[in-house]
Design a protein around this motif. Structure first.
Motif, short mmCIF file in Angstrom:
data_model
loop_
_atom_site.label_atom_id
_atom_site.label_comp_id
_atom_site.label_asym_id
_atom_site.label_seq_id
_atom_site.Cartn_x
_atom_site.Cartn_y
_atom_site.Cartn_z
N GLN A 117 36.38 -76.02 31.39
CA GLN A 117 35.43 -76.26 30.28
C GLN A 117 34.14 -76.86 30.80
OE1 GLN A 117 37.93 -78.68 27.68
NE2 GLN A 117 38.21 -76.93 26.31
N GLN A 118 34.22 -77.74 31.79
CA GLN A 118 33.02 -78.35 32.36
C GLN A 118 32.16 -77.28 33.04
OE1 GLN A 118 31.82 -81.75 32.30
NE2 GLN A 118 30.06 -80.52 32.94
N THR A 119 32.80 -76.36 33.73
CA THR A 119 32.04 -75.29 34.38
C THR A 119 31.36 -74.40 33.34
OG1 THR A 119 33.54 -75.26 36.28
CG2 THR A 119 32.18 -73.31 35.95
N LEU A 120 32.04 -74.13 32.25
CA LEU A 120 31.43 -73.36 31.17
C LEU A 120 30.18 -74.07 30.65
CD1 LEU A 120 31.27 -71.12 29.06
CD2 LEU A 120 32.90 -72.44 27.65
N LEU A 121 30.28 -75.37 30.45
CA LEU A 121 29.12 -76.14 29.99
C LEU A 121 27.99 -76.07 31.01
CD1 LEU A 121 27.58 -78.07 28.20
CD2 LEU A 121 28.89 -79.97 29.18
N ASP A 122 28.33 -76.23 32.29
CA ASP A 122 27.31 -76.16 33.34
C ASP A 122 26.59 -74.80 33.33
OD1 ASP A 122 28.02 -78.69 34.10
OD2 ASP A 122 29.32 -78.03 35.75
N ILE A 123 27.35 -73.74 33.12
CA ILE A 123 26.76 -72.41 33.08
C ILE A 123 25.85 -72.26 31.86
CG2 ILE A 123 27.28 -69.95 32.78
CD1 ILE A 123 29.90 -70.48 34.36
N LEU A 124 26.32 -72.71 30.71
CA LEU A 124 25.51 -72.63 29.48
C LEU A 124 24.22 -73.43 29.62
CD1 LEU A 124 28.31 -72.90 26.76
CD2 LEU A 124 27.00 -70.87 27.37
N ASN A 125 24.32 -74.59 30.28
CA ASN A 125 23.15 -75.46 30.44
C ASN A 125 22.12 -74.87 31.40
OD1 ASN A 125 23.62 -77.55 28.64
ND2 ASN A 125 24.83 -78.74 30.11
N GLN A 126 22.50 -73.86 32.15
CA GLN A 126 21.55 -73.22 33.06
C GLN A 126 20.99 -71.91 32.48
OE1 GLN A 126 20.39 -74.54 35.94
NE2 GLN A 126 21.61 -76.34 35.35
N GLY A 127 21.45 -71.59 31.29
CA GLY A 127 21.03 -70.33 30.70
C GLY A 127 20.11 -70.51 29.51
N GLN A 128 19.92 -69.42 28.75
CA GLN A 128 18.98 -69.42 27.64
C GLN A 128 19.44 -70.25 26.45
OE1 GLN A 128 18.57 -65.16 27.04
NE2 GLN A 128 16.65 -65.12 28.20
N LEU A 129 20.72 -70.57 26.41
CA LEU A 129 21.24 -71.37 25.30
C LEU A 129 21.11 -72.87 25.54
CD1 LEU A 129 24.51 -69.40 24.39
CD2 LEU A 129 22.30 -69.35 23.22
N ALA A 130 20.64 -73.25 26.72
CA ALA A 130 20.55 -74.67 27.07
C ALA A 130 19.75 -75.44 26.02
CB ALA A 130 19.90 -74.82 28.44
N SER A 131 20.30 -76.56 25.58
CA SER A 131 19.63 -77.41 24.59
C SER A 131 20.31 -78.77 24.56
CB SER A 131 19.69 -76.79 23.19
OG SER A 131 21.03 -76.74 22.73
N ILE A 132 19.62 -79.75 24.04
CA ILE A 132 20.21 -81.07 23.89
C ILE A 132 21.42 -81.00 22.97
CG2 ILE A 132 19.81 -83.40 22.98
CD1 ILE A 132 16.90 -83.12 23.84
N PHE A 133 21.30 -80.22 21.91
CA PHE A 133 22.40 -80.08 20.95
C PHE A 133 23.64 -79.54 21.65
CE2 PHE A 133 24.85 -77.46 17.98
CZ PHE A 133 25.08 -78.36 16.95
N LEU A 134 23.48 -78.47 22.40
CA LEU A 134 24.60 -77.87 23.11
C LEU A 134 25.26 -78.87 24.05
CD1 LEU A 134 26.25 -75.32 24.08
CD2 LEU A 134 24.47 -75.04 25.82
N ASP A 135 24.46 -79.56 24.84
CA ASP A 135 24.99 -80.49 25.83
C ASP A 135 25.71 -81.66 25.16
OD1 ASP A 135 25.15 -81.35 28.70
OD2 ASP A 135 24.07 -83.08 27.88
N GLN A 136 25.09 -82.24 24.13
CA GLN A 136 25.69 -83.40 23.48
C GLN A 136 27.01 -83.05 22.80
OE1 GLN A 136 22.62 -84.91 20.88
NE2 GLN A 136 21.78 -86.24 22.47
N LYS A 137 27.04 -81.93 22.09
CA LYS A 137 28.26 -81.58 21.37
C LYS A 137 29.39 -81.20 22.34
CE LYS A 137 26.33 -82.42 17.52
NZ LYS A 137 26.61 -83.73 16.87
N CYS A 138 29.04 -80.53 23.43
CA CYS A 138 30.06 -80.22 24.43
C CYS A 138 30.58 -81.49 25.10
CB CYS A 138 29.50 -79.27 25.49
SG CYS A 138 29.32 -77.56 24.93
N GLN A 139 29.68 -82.43 25.35
CA GLN A 139 30.11 -83.71 25.94
C GLN A 139 31.05 -84.44 24.99
OE1 GLN A 139 29.77 -84.63 28.93
NE2 GLN A 139 28.09 -83.36 29.71
N ASN A 140 30.76 -84.39 23.69
CA ASN A 140 31.67 -85.00 22.70
C ASN A 140 33.07 -84.44 22.85
OD1 ASN A 140 29.51 -86.38 21.64
ND2 ASN A 140 29.36 -85.18 19.77
N ILE A 141 33.14 -83.13 22.96
CA ILE A 141 34.44 -82.46 23.06
C ILE A 141 35.14 -82.79 24.36
CG2 ILE A 141 35.54 -80.19 23.25
CD1 ILE A 141 33.39 -79.16 21.26
#
Length: 460
Positions: free
Chosen positions: A372-396
């Motif tokens: 799951q952490q790798t998925l987040l890292d990949i998303l954070n390097q792509g076009q979907l990267a955002s504070i919202f995405l990072d914060q909510k994934c970190q919550n999970i």
């Protein structure tokens, strides 16, 4: 947070209040003229007076209740933040410049001149109430709920700010618009933005109008804090009165009832769950109405970085411009009442659906043996990267679902957005699917957790 209405005239940096940060012990007593200071704001002339008997003294360090000249504001000021007026007058005048500051000093001198021939007592009588402290022009409408009609706590995220305006002439808008960019879009909407991140650097020119605020919940507390920081005069009310204490210490005034706040303020912000009901109450009493739901979360509220969507009375929107600058990074005027509510539902529909998709992706990664952490890292390097995405994934990933945006409220907005689509025969299948997942999460007792707790609907 910090700031008092009394110091709203100056937004520039000031010199250190005390040499070395401390002052020698000075004996102060009731009736003394003083220079009082709150937070990072400049000192202001005032007089030590008796507080109303029903206004509690803050706990902790010794402090005095001070009435400030030129503003009619009152605040509890810690003794180490007070200086005798006469001994430090020249020093303070050198430090502070500005029309309102000079008017406040002139008011002190006028008081001293009159006191020479006649004793003048600025002390607030012990029998006075906070209502007496805030006496002023009556609002264009009167809302008089009885003691048996408490105002219910409002949705702490889906804010429909109800704004009332007195009929007295508006202040010159030119001073405010100097700090703004006004952008007309093809859609006919208007965006008012802070020109230089004003919520951060404090360059806002606050309105002279008296601001009322009803509700100090998850979002309201941050908004009021920023209104005070940017120099607005704010009167607050909350159903749980203790929540008002901190803001009173920082310079806000206390309203004993919602009706009192409305009657003593030029513009009143209120959080209500039903904009139509609110509109019926106000317009029928001669006020002007502006709905203004906000997009953001508690942290963005605290940071003054909300996005405000407004609709209704255009003149009232312009009168509120400095308030919107203080609480948000941008605001949009969307035309007639109802447009802002619809737009907010659409925004939250997109956000809620996206959150459900994030949770679905993380659980799919887990059950297929992916990190799951790798998925987040990949998303954070792509076009979907955002504070919202990072914060909510970190919550999970951390299992921390402390509410920043209540799950029950995003589900409510999804439900309302689906109903909005039904009303115009427009399909909303993605929102409908997401809504079912949130309903499942609510059944798992996740209503009062953050919206990211929708993740738990996939793992149970």
């Amino acid at each position: 947070m910090g700031g008092a209405g009394a110091t709203r005239c100056s937004r520039r940096p000031v010199r250190r209040w005390w040499l070395g940060g401390k002052m020698a012990a000075v004996s102060l007593r009731l009736g003394d003229l003083v220079w009082g200071k709150l937070g990072r704001y400049p000192p202001w002339p005032g007089k030590i007076v008796n507080p109303p008997k029903d206004l509690k003294k803050p706990r902790g360090k010794k402090c005095f209740f001070v009435k400030f000249f030129g503003t009619e504001d009152h605040a509890w000021i810690k003794v180490e933040q007070l200086k005798p007026y006469h001994a430090h007058k020249e020093e303070m005048i050198k430090i502070n410049k500005g029309k309102r500051f000079q008017q406040a000093v002139d008011a002190v001198e006028e008081f001293l001149r009159r006191a020479k021939g006649k004793d003048q007592d600025l002390t607030i009588p012990e029998s006075s109430t906070v209502k007496g402290m805030m006496a002023g022009p009556m609002a264009a409408f009167k809302w008089q709920p009885t003691a048996s009609e408490p105002v219910k706590d409002a949705d702490p995220h889906f804010h429909h700010f109800l704004l009332s305006q007195t009929e007295k002439p508006a202040v010159c808008y030119q001073a405010i618009t100097k700090k703004l960019k006004i952008c007309e879009e093809e859609t006919g909407s208007t965006s008012i933005q802070a020109a230089d991140s004003t919520a951060v650097n404090g360059s806002i020119t606050p309105t002279d109008k008296k601001i009322g605020f009803l509700g100090l919940g998850l979002m309201g507390s941050g908004i009021v804090s920023n209104l005070l920081k940017m120099g607005h005069t704010v009167t607050v009310w909350n159903r749980t009165a203790e929540k008002c204490d901190l803001f009173i210490q920082e310079g806000a005034r206390l309203g004993r009832t919602p009706a009192e706040v409305v009657s003593t303020c030029d513009i009143t912000f209120a959080c209500v769950s039903d904009p139509k009901a609110a509109k019926d109450v106000i317009v029928s009493r001669g006020g002007r109405f502006l709905e203004a739901p906000v997009s953001g979360n508690q942290q963005l509220s605290n940071d003054g970085m909300l996005v405000i969507l407004a609709a209704g009375d255009r003149g009232l929107y312009e009168d509120c411009s400095s308030c919107f600058q203080a609480m948000g990074k941008t605001s949009f005027f969307l035309g007639e009442v109802g447009n802002a509510a619809k737009m907010m539902l659409i925004v939250n529909m997109v956000q809620g659906s996206f959150m459900a998709t994030i949770a679905e992706g993380l659980t799919l990664a887990q059950v297929t043996g992916q990190s799951q952490q790798t998925l987040l890292d990949i998303l954070n390097q792509g076009q979907l990267a955002s504070i919202f995405l990072d914060q909510k994934c970190q919550n999970i990933l951390q299992g921390n679902f402390k509410p920043d945006f209540y799950l029950k409220y995003i589900q409510k907005d999804l439900r309302l957005a689906i109903a909005l689509g039904d009303a115009v025969n427009h399909p909303t299948p993605m929102a409908a699917a997401a809504n079912e997942v949130y309903k499942r999460a609510k059944a798992l007792d996740q209503s009062d957790n953050d919206m990211s707790a929708v993740y738990r609907a996939y793992i149970h």
